[in-house]
Scaffold this active site. Structure first.
Site, PDB file in Angstrom:
ATOM      1  N   HIS A 184       0.855  -1.183   0.000  1.00  0.00           N
ATOM      2  CA  HIS A 184       0.000   0.000   0.000  1.00  0.00           C
ATOM      3  C   HIS A 184       0.902   1.249   0.000  1.00  0.00           C
ATOM      4  O   HIS A 184       2.010   1.207   0.536  1.00  0.00           O
ATOM      5  CB  HIS A 184      -0.885  -0.050   1.260  1.00  0.00           C
ATOM      6  N   THR A 186       1.436   3.818   1.712  1.00  0.00           N
ATOM      7  CA  THR A 186       2.088   4.315   2.931  1.00  0.00           C
ATOM      8  C   THR A 186       3.199   3.372   3.413  1.00  0.00           C
ATOM      9  O   THR A 186       3.968   3.736   4.297  1.00  0.00           O
ATOM     10  CB  THR A 186       1.093   4.475   4.105  1.00  0.00           C
ATOM     11  N   LYS A 187       3.290   2.167   2.862  1.00  0.00           N
ATOM     12  CA  LYS A 187       4.220   1.159   3.404  1.00  0.00           C
ATOM     13  C   LYS A 187       5.657   1.384   2.898  1.00  0.00           C
ATOM     14  O   LYS A 187       5.909   2.300   2.124  1.00  0.00           O
ATOM     15  CB  LYS A 187       3.709  -0.245   3.058  1.00  0.00           C
ATOM     16  N   ASN A 188       6.590   0.521   3.308  1.00  0.00           N
ATOM     17  CA  ASN A 188       8.013   0.769   3.002  1.00  0.00           C
ATOM     18  C   ASN A 188       8.326   0.747   1.509  1.00  0.00           C
ATOM     19  O   ASN A 188       9.232   1.433   1.064  1.00  0.00           O
ATOM     20  CB  ASN A 188       8.896  -0.213   3.761  1.00  0.00           C
ATOM     21  N   ILE A 189       7.620  -0.081   0.741  1.00  0.00           N
ATOM     22  CA  ILE A 189       7.616   0.078  -0.729  1.00  0.00           C
ATOM     23  C   ILE A 189       6.163   0.010  -1.181  1.00  0.00           C
ATOM     24  O   ILE A 189       5.301  -0.492  -0.455  1.00  0.00           O
ATOM     25  CB  ILE A 189       8.441  -0.983  -1.510  1.00  0.00           C
TER      26      ILE A 189
END
Ligand SMILES: *Cc1c(COP(=O)(O)O)cnc(C)c1O
Length: 386
Positions: A184, A186-189
């Site tokens: 998603h 907002t996640k790290n990738i």
């Protein structure tokens, strides 16, 4: 005060995805195909997992992972109340019952002794969530799982790039052990939307391969490409959980940048930890032990609401007035009507999760954030909490 609004999260997608996407479009293969297989291979190399199975979200991944273990009606799955709704929705949609237990208020991670206390003859699996990217106490959790013959599904939506005692989250951990990642924005990738399941369990992997494509024993790539054959069988019904090659093209590019993204997150967190140390009404996350690598998906201090004399929501509103965006991860799940009814839990049931839930705030943290941005956040906080 800063002029433009600083969001709490923002993806960094480099232009080198454009030729990758153009290639997929020119080839005319937009759904799951060669780019997705390449993305899965990159992921296997990075994590050390035997299987990396791409999904169209971590929600789908968690659902498929629980289902792949044969878990369903009459079974129980233990997880934490301090997580996103997807973790328990995945359990509920297999027909199993989620059992929510309390966390460690400092790490916000599930406490192994609370897992052990919640085990019944119906318990089939444990879903630890690596909160914010700080790995859970996996040695203890694996020991409990072994003793009671339970499966483990790590909800690693926050934990891409994190390590536990020298091993990457997602690396092989034996049978009945799966790890689910989220892409998603907002996640790290990010891949727009997407997820990945890592495992070395062959039976689970085969079940997931079919589950993600309506139960079909072969995907479109194996049916319609030059080397494929069109026939297939269906052994069990499934859902449509595959991702697209357009998303996977973004994912391949993002994986090249993952380590530098996480390094930047770590630098920003070090700055926050140093600059906010003397703000007495803010409780900072604990220092990361040497044997863990934190992936810092979010930076989540607690507002000491008694000392500050304002609520967390007021704190967030005052930062917003100063053009600083924040997030809120999470309201303890058992405090939502639906999960309260389902689990029989209510206010007072899980004191640590409730304490954190009332005070936690996610400050801006993303790789493209500048040092100036971080200084603006610190300055605004010091104004609000002076
Ligand atoms: C984001 C998240 C999910 C769901 O991920 P999606 O890819 O959006 O489905 C699940 N669990 C946790 C802890 C998350 O933060």
């Amino acid at each position: 005060m800063r002029k433009d609004f600083l969001p709490f999260a923002k993806p960094s997608v480099s232009e080198d995805v454009l030729p990758e996407i153009a290639e997929s479009i020119k080839q005319g293969w937009l759904a799951m195909g060669p780019k997705t297989i390449e993305f899965e291979n990159v992921f296997k190399n990075y994590t050390g997992a035997t299987y990396a199975l791409s999904m169209n979200s971590a929600t789908a991944g968690l659902h498929a992972a629980v289902a792949s273990l044969g878990i369903g009606e009459g079974d129980e799955v233990i997880t934490t109340s301090m997580t996103f709704a997807a973790t328990v929705n995945a359990i509920i949609f297999t027909g199993a019952k989620p059992v929510l237990v309390d966390i460690d208020a400092k790490t916000r991670n599930i406490l192994p002794e609370n897992i052990e206390k919640a085990i019944t003859s119906k318990t089939k699996a444990i879903i630890p969530v690596h909160f914010a990217g700080l790995p859970c106490q996996m040695d203890e959790i694996e020991e409990i799982a072994k003793k009671h013959n339970l499966a483990i599904i790590e909800d690693a939506a926050h934990a891409l790039g994190a390590s536990y005692k020298g091993r990457k989250i997602g690396a092989n951990r034996g049978a009945k052990h799966l790890t689910v990642f989220s892409f998603h924005p907002t996640k790290n990738i990010t891949t727009g939307e997407g997820g990945m399941i890592c495992t070395e369990d062959e039976e689970c992997a085969e079940n997931i391969l079919m589950f993600r494509q309506n139960g079909m024993s072969k995907g479109a790539w194996n049916r319609y490409s030059a080397k494929g054959s069109a026939s297939y069988d269906i052994l069990h019904p499934g859902l449509k959980y595959t991702t697209t090659d357009l998303s996977s093209a973004i994912g391949i590019s993002q994986m090249r940048q993952l380590d530098s993204f996480n390094e930047r997150r770590k630098q920003l967190v070090a700055f926050y930890m140093k600059e906010l140390a003397d703000v007495s009404s803010l409780i900072l996350p604990p220092v990361v032990p040497n044997d863990l690598v934190h992936s810092w998906h979010i930076f989540t201090p607690l507002v000491d609401i008694e000392k500050a004399g304002i609520s967390r929501d007021e704190f967030m509103a005052k930062l917003k007035e100063r053009n600083i965006g924040t997030g809120y991860h999470y309201q303890a799940l058992h405090l939502f009507s639906c999960y309260g009814q389902l689990t029989g839990l209510s206010k007072g049931s899980l004191p640590n999760a409730e304490y954190v839930s009332e005070r936690i705030v996610s400050l801006p943290l993303f790789p493209a954030m500048t040092d100036e941005d971080a200084k603006d956040v610190v300055q605004a906080i010091k104004e609000v909490l002076k």
